[in-house]
Design an enzyme around this catalytic site. Structure first.
Site, mmCIF file in Angstrom:
data_model
loop_
_atom_site.group_PDB
_atom_site.id
_atom_site.type_symbol
_atom_site.label_atom_id
_atom_site.label_comp_id
_atom_site.label_asym_id
_atom_site.label_seq_id
_atom_site.Cartn_x
_atom_site.Cartn_y
_atom_site.Cartn_z
ATOM 1 N N SER A 86 0.800 -1.227 0.000
ATOM 2 C CA SER A 86 0.000 0.000 0.000
ATOM 3 C C SER A 86 0.829 1.272 0.000
ATOM 4 O O SER A 86 0.279 2.370 0.017
ATOM 5 C CB SER A 86 -0.947 -0.004 1.188
ATOM 6 O OG SER A 86 -0.230 -0.241 2.374
ATOM 7 N N THR A 204 -1.868 3.561 4.284
ATOM 8 C CA THR A 204 -0.957 4.694 4.065
ATOM 9 C C THR A 204 -0.039 4.731 5.253
ATOM 10 O O THR A 204 -0.458 4.398 6.362
ATOM 11 C CB THR A 204 -1.779 6.017 4.057
ATOM 12 O OG1 THR A 204 -2.593 6.056 2.901
ATOM 13 C CG2 THR A 204 -0.904 7.247 4.101
ATOM 14 N N THR A 222 1.687 7.030 0.141
ATOM 15 C CA THR A 222 0.807 5.893 -0.173
ATOM 16 C C THR A 222 0.775 5.601 -1.671
ATOM 17 O O THR A 222 1.099 6.470 -2.486
ATOM 18 C CB THR A 222 -0.627 6.208 0.291
ATOM 19 O OG1 THR A 222 -1.445 5.052 0.175
ATOM 20 C CG2 THR A 222 -1.271 7.317 -0.523
ATOM 21 N N ARG A 232 -6.764 9.078 -10.207
ATOM 22 C CA ARG A 232 -7.362 9.376 -8.903
ATOM 23 C C ARG A 232 -6.272 9.746 -7.878
ATOM 24 O O ARG A 232 -5.247 9.095 -7.783
ATOM 25 C CB ARG A 232 -8.145 8.158 -8.415
ATOM 26 C CG ARG A 232 -8.828 8.344 -7.054
ATOM 27 C CD ARG A 232 -7.977 7.825 -5.912
ATOM 28 N NE ARG A 232 -8.674 7.856 -4.627
ATOM 29 C CZ ARG A 232 -8.084 7.654 -3.463
ATOM 30 N NH1 ARG A 232 -6.800 7.399 -3.400
ATOM 31 N NH2 ARG A 232 -8.771 7.710 -2.341
ATOM 32 N N THR A 255 -5.434 7.991 7.549
ATOM 33 C CA THR A 255 -5.389 6.857 6.641
ATOM 34 C C THR A 255 -6.832 6.406 6.416
ATOM 35 O O THR A 255 -7.717 6.745 7.182
ATOM 36 C CB THR A 255 -4.537 5.705 7.219
ATOM 37 O OG1 THR A 255 -4.506 4.622 6.277
ATOM 38 C CG2 THR A 255 -5.074 5.191 8.540
ATOM 39 N N GLY A 256 -7.042 5.670 5.341
ATOM 40 C CA GLY A 256 -8.398 5.227 5.034
ATOM 41 C C GLY A 256 -8.883 5.839 3.732
ATOM 42 O O GLY A 256 -8.081 6.366 2.954
HETATM 43 N N1 ASP Z 1 -5.772 7.445 2.326
HETATM 44 C C1 ASP Z 1 -5.322 6.648 1.216
HETATM 45 C C2 ASP Z 1 -6.002 7.113 -0.047
HETATM 46 O O1 ASP Z 1 -7.187 7.411 -0.021
HETATM 47 C C3 ASP Z 1 -5.523 5.182 1.387
HETATM 48 C C4 ASP Z 1 -5.400 4.616 2.780
HETATM 49 O O2 ASP Z 1 -4.780 5.206 3.663
HETATM 50 O O3 ASP Z 1 -5.925 3.547 3.060
HETATM 51 O O4 ASP Z 1 -5.382 7.108 -1.070
#
Ligand code: ASP
Length: 348
Positions: A86, A204, A222, A232, A255-256
Site C-alpha cells: 500500500s 498509508t 501511499t 485518482r 489513513t483510510g
Molecule cells: N488514504 C489513502 C487514499 O485514499 C488510502 C489509505 O490510507 O488507506 O489514497
C-alpha cells in the site's frame, strides 16, 4: 480542559471585555497554547508497519536530529519495502495496472511539499521534500512530478511487483471497485480468512514527530486505493487532508478512504480542534464524527483513521472502524496500539 471549564473561561474573558467597554471574542488560540516539551522526542505513525518506520525515524530523533529528517527517513522504510502493498515499491496498481504514488511532507515552519499521481519513483516523499525546498510551489503531479524527480537525480524504476501484478490480474476478472475497510491483520489475527501481514486494498503511512528542540514535522505517503480510476488522487498528498503540522499546536495525519477525509479536510480539522483545547484522541474522534454526520451511510462501510500528536508530546487516535492500529516510539518504548473506534464491523 473540560467543556465546562472552557465555557467558564470564555465567559470570564467575555465579561472582562464587556466591563472594559469593548466586546472582543476570545480566540481559541488565546485560550489554548500548549507549551512544547523540549528534550523529549517522540514519533508516531499509522498501522503496525509504522513500528519499523518509527525505528528508522528514531535514528535521527534519538540523536537530537530534526523532526523533518526523522519523518522522511522513517516513511522511506515502507516505501522501499516490496512486501508492503500500500506504499511505494510493491504498491497495488490502479485499474489499468499502473502504480501511482501520492506523498506530502510538512515542517515546523509551515513549509510543505507534495507529489501526486507520480509513477516509477520509489521514494515519493523525498521528491515531495525537494518540491518544498527547491521550488516556489507546494505540489507537482503526474508527468511533471516525474520530470522534476528525474531532473533531480531520482531513478526511474518498475514499482509493480509480481505479487501485486498477479493480484491485479485476478481482480480484472470481475473488475469491481469496492474499497473494503482496511485492517492491519498482523496485529489482528482474529480477522477471518486473513494471513499475517495482509492488509486490505488500501493503507498509508502517515507519521508525525516532535524533536528534541520541541519542533514538529510530518510525512504521509501511499500508493492509494488499489484499482482506483487512473488519475485518482486521495487525501494523502493534500496538505490539510492527509497531513497537517502546526508547530504551535500539534500535528495530525490520516489513513483510510481519502475521499471521506478530503471532504472534511480531516488533518487540519484535527489540529484546529487541538488548538481549541481538545486532547489528541478527542480531536480525532470529533473528526470521525464529522465524517459520520456528513456521509452516514458510507461511513458505516469504509475505514478512516486519524492520528494526532500535540505540541506537548501527548498523542491519540480514533477510527471509524475497529482494526486501525498505530505505532509509537519515544526514549522509553516502541509499541503498537489499537485505536479506539466508532463501529465494530468485525462483530457482525
Ligand atoms: N488514504 C489513502 C487514499 O485514499 C488510502 C489509505 O490510507 O488507506 O489514497
Amino acid at each position: 480542559m473540560s467543556d465546562r471549564r472552557r465555557f467558564m473561561k470564555l465567559s470570564v474573558l467575555g465579561s472582562a471585555a464587556f466591563l472594559a467597554g469593548k466586546h472582543v471574542m476570545a480566540s481559541p488560540q488565546q485560550e489554548h497554547k500548549p507549551v512544547s516539551v523540549k528534550g523529549h522526542p517522540i514519533v508516531i505513525s499509522t498501522w503496525d508497519f509504522g513500528k519499523a518506520a518509527n525505528e528508522a525515524a528514531w535514528e535521527v530523533l534519538g540523536k537530537g536530529g530534526r523532526a523533518l529528517d526523522a519523518v522522511e527517513r522513517g516513511v522511506k522504510v515502507p516505501e522501499a519495502d516490496p512486501t508492503n502493498q500500500s506504499v511505494g515499491l510493491g504498491g497495488r496498481p490502479d485499474r489499468d495496472g499502473f502504480v501511482t504514488l501520492d506523498a506530502c511532507i510538512m515542517d515546523e515552519n509551515y513549509k510543505c511539499g507534495a507529489v501526486a499521481f507520480l509513477e516509477h519513483i520509489v521514494h515519493p516523499i523525498s521528491v515531495a521534500r525537494l518540491v518544498m525546498e527547491k521550488t516556489p510551489h507546494v505540489m507537482l503531479v503526474g508527468e511533471g512530478a516525474l520530470q522534476f524527480a528525474l531532473a533531480n537525480g531520482f531513478k526511474k524504476e518498475n514499482l509493480l511487483t509480481e505479487k501485486s501484478k498477479a493480484e491485479w490480474k485476478e481482480w480484472l476478472k470481475e473488475s469491481k471497485y469496492k474499497p473494503e475497510a482496511n485492517i492491519e491483520n498482523k496485529h489482528h489475527q482474529n480477522v477471518q480468512g486473513s494471513k499475517p501481514g495482509d492488509a486490505k486494498n488500501h493503507d498509508t503511512i502517515g507519521m508525525v514527530a516532535l524533536d528534541t528542540n520541541g519542533d514538529m514535522s510530518g510525512a504521509c505517503t501511499t500508493s492509494g486505493m488499489a484499482y482506483k480510476i487512473r488519475g485518482r488522487v486521495g487525501d494523502s498528498p493534500i496538505i490539510g487532508a492527509g497531513l497537517y503540522v502546526d508547530n504551535e499546536v500539534g500535528a495530525a495525519t490520516s489513513t483510510g478512504v481519502g475521499e471521506e477525509v478530503i471532504r472534511i479536510v480531516g488533518s487540519h480539522l484535527v489540529v484546529e480542534l487541538m488548538r481549541q483545547g481538545y486532547k489528541p484522541e478527542e480531536a480525532c474522534k470529533k473528526a470521525v464524527e464529522r465524517i459520520i454526520s456528513r456521509n452516514p451511510e458510507n461511513a458505516k462501510i469504509v475505514q478512516v483513521g486519524f492520528l494526532a500528536l500535540s505540541k506537548n508530546g501527548t498523542y491519540g487516535a480514533y477510527a471509524l472502524q475497529k482494526g486501525f492500529s498505530y505505532a509509537v516510539k519515544n526514549g522509553n518504548e516502541s509499541k503498537i496500539i489499537d485505536a479506539p473506534y466508532f463501529y465494530d464491523n468485525e462483530a457482525k
